[in-house]
Design a protein around this motif. Structure first.
Motif, PDB file in Angstrom:
ATOM      1  N   GLY A 344       0.786  -1.231   0.000  1.00 52.06           N
ATOM      2  CA  GLY A 344       0.000   0.000   0.000  1.00 52.06           C
ATOM      3  C   GLY A 344       0.818   1.280   0.000  1.00 52.06           C
ATOM      4  O   GLY A 344       0.257   2.373  -0.050  1.00 52.06           O
ATOM      5  N   GLU A 345       2.145   1.162   0.035  1.00 54.24           N
ATOM      6  CA  GLU A 345       3.010   2.350   0.096  1.00 54.24           C
ATOM      7  C   GLU A 345       3.232   2.915  -1.309  1.00 54.24           C
ATOM      8  O   GLU A 345       3.361   2.180  -2.286  1.00 54.24           O
ATOM      9  CB  GLU A 345       4.349   1.954   0.720  1.00 54.24           C
ATOM     10  CG  GLU A 345       5.221   3.123   1.098  1.00 54.24           C
ATOM     11  CD  GLU A 345       6.464   2.671   1.858  1.00 54.24           C
ATOM     12  OE1 GLU A 345       6.933   3.410   2.731  1.00 54.24           O
ATOM     13  OE2 GLU A 345       6.961   1.557   1.561  1.00 54.24           O
ATOM     14  N   LYS A 346       3.287   4.239  -1.380  1.00 52.89           N
ATOM     15  CA  LYS A 346       3.492   4.914  -2.664  1.00 52.89           C
ATOM     16  C   LYS A 346       4.735   5.789  -2.557  1.00 52.89           C
ATOM     17  O   LYS A 346       4.768   6.728  -1.756  1.00 52.89           O
ATOM     18  CB  LYS A 346       2.266   5.750  -3.031  1.00 52.89           C
ATOM     19  CG  LYS A 346       1.030   4.880  -3.231  1.00 52.89           C
ATOM     20  CD  LYS A 346      -0.248   5.663  -3.333  1.00 52.89           C
ATOM     21  CE  LYS A 346      -1.445   4.710  -3.421  1.00 52.89           C
ATOM     22  NZ  LYS A 346      -2.742   5.400  -3.413  1.00 52.89           N
ATOM     23  N   ILE A 347       5.741   5.434  -3.353  1.00 48.09           N
ATOM     24  CA  ILE A 347       6.975   6.213  -3.290  1.00 48.09           C
ATOM     25  C   ILE A 347       7.295   6.787  -4.667  1.00 48.09           C
ATOM     26  O   ILE A 347       6.911   6.227  -5.706  1.00 48.09           O
ATOM     27  CB  ILE A 347       8.173   5.379  -2.782  1.00 48.09           C
ATOM     28  CG1 ILE A 347       8.636   4.372  -3.823  1.00 48.09           C
ATOM     29  CG2 ILE A 347       7.839   4.695  -1.476  1.00 48.09           C
ATOM     30  CD1 ILE A 347      10.005   3.826  -3.532  1.00 48.09           C
ATOM     31  N   GLN A 475      -3.578  11.301 -11.712  1.00 49.86           N
ATOM     32  CA  GLN A 475      -3.233  11.626 -10.316  1.00 49.86           C
ATOM     33  C   GLN A 475      -4.315  11.095  -9.373  1.00 49.86           C
ATOM     34  O   GLN A 475      -4.012  10.447  -8.355  1.00 49.86           O
ATOM     35  CB  GLN A 475      -3.091  13.135 -10.173  1.00 49.86           C
ATOM     36  CG  GLN A 475      -2.615  13.610  -8.815  1.00 49.86           C
ATOM     37  CD  GLN A 475      -2.582  15.133  -8.757  1.00 49.86           C
ATOM     38  OE1 GLN A 475      -3.581  15.799  -8.985  1.00 49.86           O
ATOM     39  NE2 GLN A 475      -1.416  15.672  -8.456  1.00 49.86           N
ATOM     40  N   ASP A 476      -5.572  11.336  -9.712  1.00 46.05           N
ATOM     41  CA  ASP A 476      -6.686  10.865  -8.884  1.00 46.05           C
ATOM     42  C   ASP A 476      -6.717   9.337  -8.814  1.00 46.05           C
ATOM     43  O   ASP A 476      -6.989   8.754  -7.748  1.00 46.05           O
ATOM     44  CB  ASP A 476      -8.018  11.389  -9.434  1.00 46.05           C
ATOM     45  CG  ASP A 476      -8.171  12.896  -9.261  1.00 46.05           C
ATOM     46  OD1 ASP A 476      -7.442  13.482  -8.437  1.00 46.05           O
ATOM     47  OD2 ASP A 476      -9.008  13.486  -9.969  1.00 46.05           O
ATOM     48  N   ALA A 477      -6.439   8.689  -9.947  1.00 47.10           N
ATOM     49  CA  ALA A 477      -6.473   7.222  -9.992  1.00 47.10           C
ATOM     50  C   ALA A 477      -5.377   6.619  -9.115  1.00 47.10           C
ATOM     51  O   ALA A 477      -5.607   5.617  -8.424  1.00 47.10           O
ATOM     52  CB  ALA A 477      -6.329   6.746 -11.428  1.00 47.10           C
ATOM     53  N   GLU A 492       6.936  17.572 -10.056  1.00 51.45           N
ATOM     54  CA  GLU A 492       6.624  17.753  -8.628  1.00 51.45           C
ATOM     55  C   GLU A 492       5.165  18.106  -8.404  1.00 51.45           C
ATOM     56  O   GLU A 492       4.538  17.647  -7.447  1.00 51.45           O
ATOM     57  CB  GLU A 492       7.538  18.836  -8.052  1.00 51.45           C
ATOM     58  CG  GLU A 492       7.450  18.974  -6.552  1.00 51.45           C
ATOM     59  CD  GLU A 492       8.474  19.948  -5.997  1.00 51.45           C
ATOM     60  OE1 GLU A 492       8.439  20.214  -4.784  1.00 51.45           O
ATOM     61  OE2 GLU A 492       9.304  20.453  -6.789  1.00 51.45           O
ATOM     62  N   GLN A 493       4.610  18.915  -9.290  1.00 53.15           N
ATOM     63  CA  GLN A 493       3.207  19.304  -9.174  1.00 53.15           C
ATOM     64  C   GLN A 493       2.293  18.079  -9.250  1.00 53.15           C
ATOM     65  O   GLN A 493       1.244  18.028  -8.605  1.00 53.15           O
ATOM     66  CB  GLN A 493       2.866  20.293 -10.300  1.00 53.15           C
ATOM     67  CG  GLN A 493       1.583  21.063 -10.095  1.00 53.15           C
ATOM     68  CD  GLN A 493       1.404  22.128 -11.167  1.00 53.15           C
ATOM     69  OE1 GLN A 493       1.910  22.010 -12.282  1.00 53.15           O
ATOM     70  NE2 GLN A 493       0.691  23.183 -10.845  1.00 53.15           N
ATOM     71  N   ILE A 498       0.520  12.459  -4.221  1.00 54.84           N
ATOM     72  CA  ILE A 498       0.443  11.000  -4.322  1.00 54.84           C
ATOM     73  C   ILE A 498       1.397  10.325  -3.351  1.00 54.84           C
ATOM     74  O   ILE A 498       1.071   9.319  -2.716  1.00 54.84           O
ATOM     75  CB  ILE A 498       0.788  10.543  -5.767  1.00 54.84           C
ATOM     76  CG1 ILE A 498      -0.232  11.103  -6.764  1.00 54.84           C
ATOM     77  CG2 ILE A 498       0.855   9.020  -5.863  1.00 54.84           C
ATOM     78  CD1 ILE A 498       0.171  10.906  -8.210  1.00 54.84           C
ATOM     79  N   ALA A 499       2.593  10.901  -3.207  1.00 58.43           N
ATOM     80  CA  ALA A 499       3.714  10.209  -2.564  1.00 58.43           C
ATOM     81  C   ALA A 499       3.595  10.128  -1.045  1.00 58.43           C
ATOM     82  O   ALA A 499       3.293  11.112  -0.376  1.00 58.43           O
ATOM     83  CB  ALA A 499       5.019  10.898  -2.937  1.00 58.43           C
ATOM     84  N   ASP A 500       3.876   8.926  -0.509  1.00 59.06           N
ATOM     85  CA  ASP A 500       4.111   8.784   0.929  1.00 59.06           C
ATOM     86  C   ASP A 500       5.543   9.195   1.253  1.00 59.06           C
ATOM     87  O   ASP A 500       5.809   9.791   2.294  1.00 59.06           O
ATOM     88  CB  ASP A 500       3.879   7.332   1.363  1.00 59.06           C
ATOM     89  CG  ASP A 500       2.428   6.901   1.205  1.00 59.06           C
ATOM     90  OD1 ASP A 500       1.541   7.705   1.560  1.00 59.06           O
ATOM     91  OD2 ASP A 500       2.188   5.790   0.710  1.00 59.06           O
TER      92      ASP A 500
END
Length: 513
Positions: A344-347, A475-477, A492-493, A498-500
């Motif tokens: 579940g982590e988003k990097i 981005q939403d998905a 970056e925008q 999104i990023a953890d």
């Protein structure tokens, strides 16, 4: 002074009118941004301005004094040249002038002819005016500014992104009277985008730039050409003001269209009711008036992308484990130590191009071998991968055929519905892949990704060709996806929400911000 006049430009592709009777100009001091959704015809317009595509109607007139500099990503280069040699060739004319000057000085030394001395002095003055004696300094600034490493490398050793940066650097050094750039920030990280922004703001000549990077355009453009609704409209404002003006005009046009439609329906009802009665002449008059009416086009309905990634169940708490891994071709590009990606982590991994981000991904996926060490995905991991390169098994296929050949249990209509969800109309889904714009092809790739269940998405610069609305949908998905995400991006925008965790690659290491 007008450098460019476009008059009555009209061009259509088999299923769509891109522009009709469109006109605009470019003046010598203007910094123009060209915008439009994927498939609107932005890159096609640049090809017309460069003369490689002919319009159906209209004329394109360049001032005879204009010199054009185009960021051609497929320019023929001598691959054996070093970066420095390639960039120095931007000043070939000045080096030829220097040779002539030296010959004149040598002949003067032999003959004592003052005319030779005078001609040599004239050449020297020209070289000074044109900044010849600052060439090494200018090349050094461009190399540093765009993040080009080791100017003594040969061009054949560079990856695609670095080659494009070198081409861009040469173009900037040549200082043409009109720069023409198509998505110049695609291969640049934030630091080098900022350098390019500063350079372009200080650029004394004109430029025309196609870009989906709204922040970049907001910082550089003094005017905007918007391709929409079958026309090209020039706004004499920056990008931020353009968005406000366009929204206002769109709202006003919608109101005018609806008012005209109401008037047409009322008139048609009157005609139908009275054409055979005592008011026949009046009804006939209104019919003639209706026939002569200049009817407004119906505003184009926006087709929104709606990406949604299917989740494959996974019970393991870990997704990816790296104890020590060194990646590269023959030489080390990057070493990772003690890295874990959890369920579940988003990097996000960011950093200048050419430092090993894509190489890392390809090594993790066993597409290229590691120099040393190893990485390991958990047994239940199902990877969905989006590569930076857009490649197809057969570019003659349509998007429907390409996906139907992969997902054989689905009918063509099933596939068409999936493509429609991702913002591709029926007529686009039925065109050959090679006819699609970069953004449209990216949407097909993303559609493919939405059709395969996964619990780890690995995406390498997925926003490179996407328009603003499609970026937001992606981005939403990704935010909604309950699996893990490994995202390579310098946008970056796009990635901030999104990023953890964000990791930056520098000095052959990956460091957590």
């Amino acid at each position: 002074m007008e450098l460019l006049q476009v008059k009555g430009l009209t061009f259509a592709v088999p299923d769509k009118q891109l522009y009709e009777d469109s006109s605009f100009t470019l003046r010598s001091n203007e910094h123009m941004g060209i915008v439009g959704k994927n498939g609107a015809g932005k890159s096609t317009l640049l090809k017309m301005l460069l003369g490689t595509v002919l319009p159906d109607d209209g004329v394109i007139i360049w001032n005879p004094t204009a010199t054009l500099g185009y960021l051609d990503q497929y320019v023929d280069m001598d691959q054996s040249q070093t970066i420095n040699e390639f960039l120095t060739s931007a000043y070939q004319e000045l080096f030829e002038t220097e040779k002539e000057m030296i010959k004149l000085y040598e002949r003067y030394g032999e003959t004592g002819d003052d005319q030779l001395l005078s001609r040599a002095a004239t050449y020297q003055e020209q070289l000074e005016i044109k900044g010849f004696y600052q060439v090494e300094n200018d090349i050094s600034k461009a190399i540093t500014g765009l993040g080009i490493n080791d100017a003594e490398q040969t061009l054949e050793t560079l990856n695609r992104g670095d080659q494009i940066k070198v081409i861009l650097a040469k173009l900037l050094l040549e200082k043409p009277s009109v720069l023409i750039l198509d998505e110049p920030t695609n291969y640049l990280d934030q630091e080098h985008i900022e350098w390019l922004t500063d350079y372009l703001n200080a650029f004394e000549n004109a430029f025309i730039i196609v870009s989906h990077d709204t922040e970049f355009l907001s910082n550089i453009a003094t005017c905007i050409c918007d391709i929409d609704f079958g026309t090209i409209k020039k706004y004499h404002s920056n990008h931020t003001e353009f968005l406000k003006q366009k929204a206002h005009l769109a709202e006003a046009y919608q109101s005018q269209f609806e008012a005209q439609q109401r008037k047409i329906k009322e008139t048609e009802a009157f005609i139908q009711k009275n054409i055979a009665g005592i008011k026949t002449k009046m009804a006939q008059g209104r019919r003639k008036h209706l026939e002569k009416m200049d009817r407004l086009k119906e505003p184009e309905k926006k087709v929104k992308s709606n990406f949604s990634f299917k989740l494959m169940p996974q019970s393991s708490p870990n997704v990816l484990t790296i104890e020590e891994l060194t990646v590269g071709h023959k030489e080390r590009l990057l070493t990772l130590r003690d890295f874990q990606l959890k369920k579940g982590e988003k990097i996000v991994i960011t950093g200048a191009d050419g430092l090993g981000k894509s190489m890392l991904v390809k090594t993790l996926l066993s597409m290229v071998p590691a120099i040393s060490g190893k990485s390991q995905f958990s047994p239940q991991v199902a990877v969905g991968y989006h590569s930076q390169e857009i490649q197809w098994e057969n570019t003659e296929w349509t998007p429907i055929e390409a996906l139907a050949n992969k997902y054989t249990k689905l009918t063509y209509e099933d596939v068409r519905r999936e493509l429609a969800k991702c913002g591709l109309k029926r007529e686009i889904a039925s065109k050959n892949l090679y006819m699609l714009s970069g953004g449209e092809q990216s949407k097909v790739k993303l559609c493919d990704l939405t059709m395969q269940p996964s619990n780890l998405l690995i995406l390498d610069e997925p926003t490179n060709h996407l328009d603003v609305e499609s970026k937001k949908a992606l981005q939403d998905a990704l935010k909604a996806f309950r699996g893990s995400v490994l995202l390579i991006s310098n946008d970056e925008q796009f990635y901030t929400s999104i990023a953890d965790h964000v990791y930056t690659i520098a000095d052959k290491q990956m460091m957590k911000e």
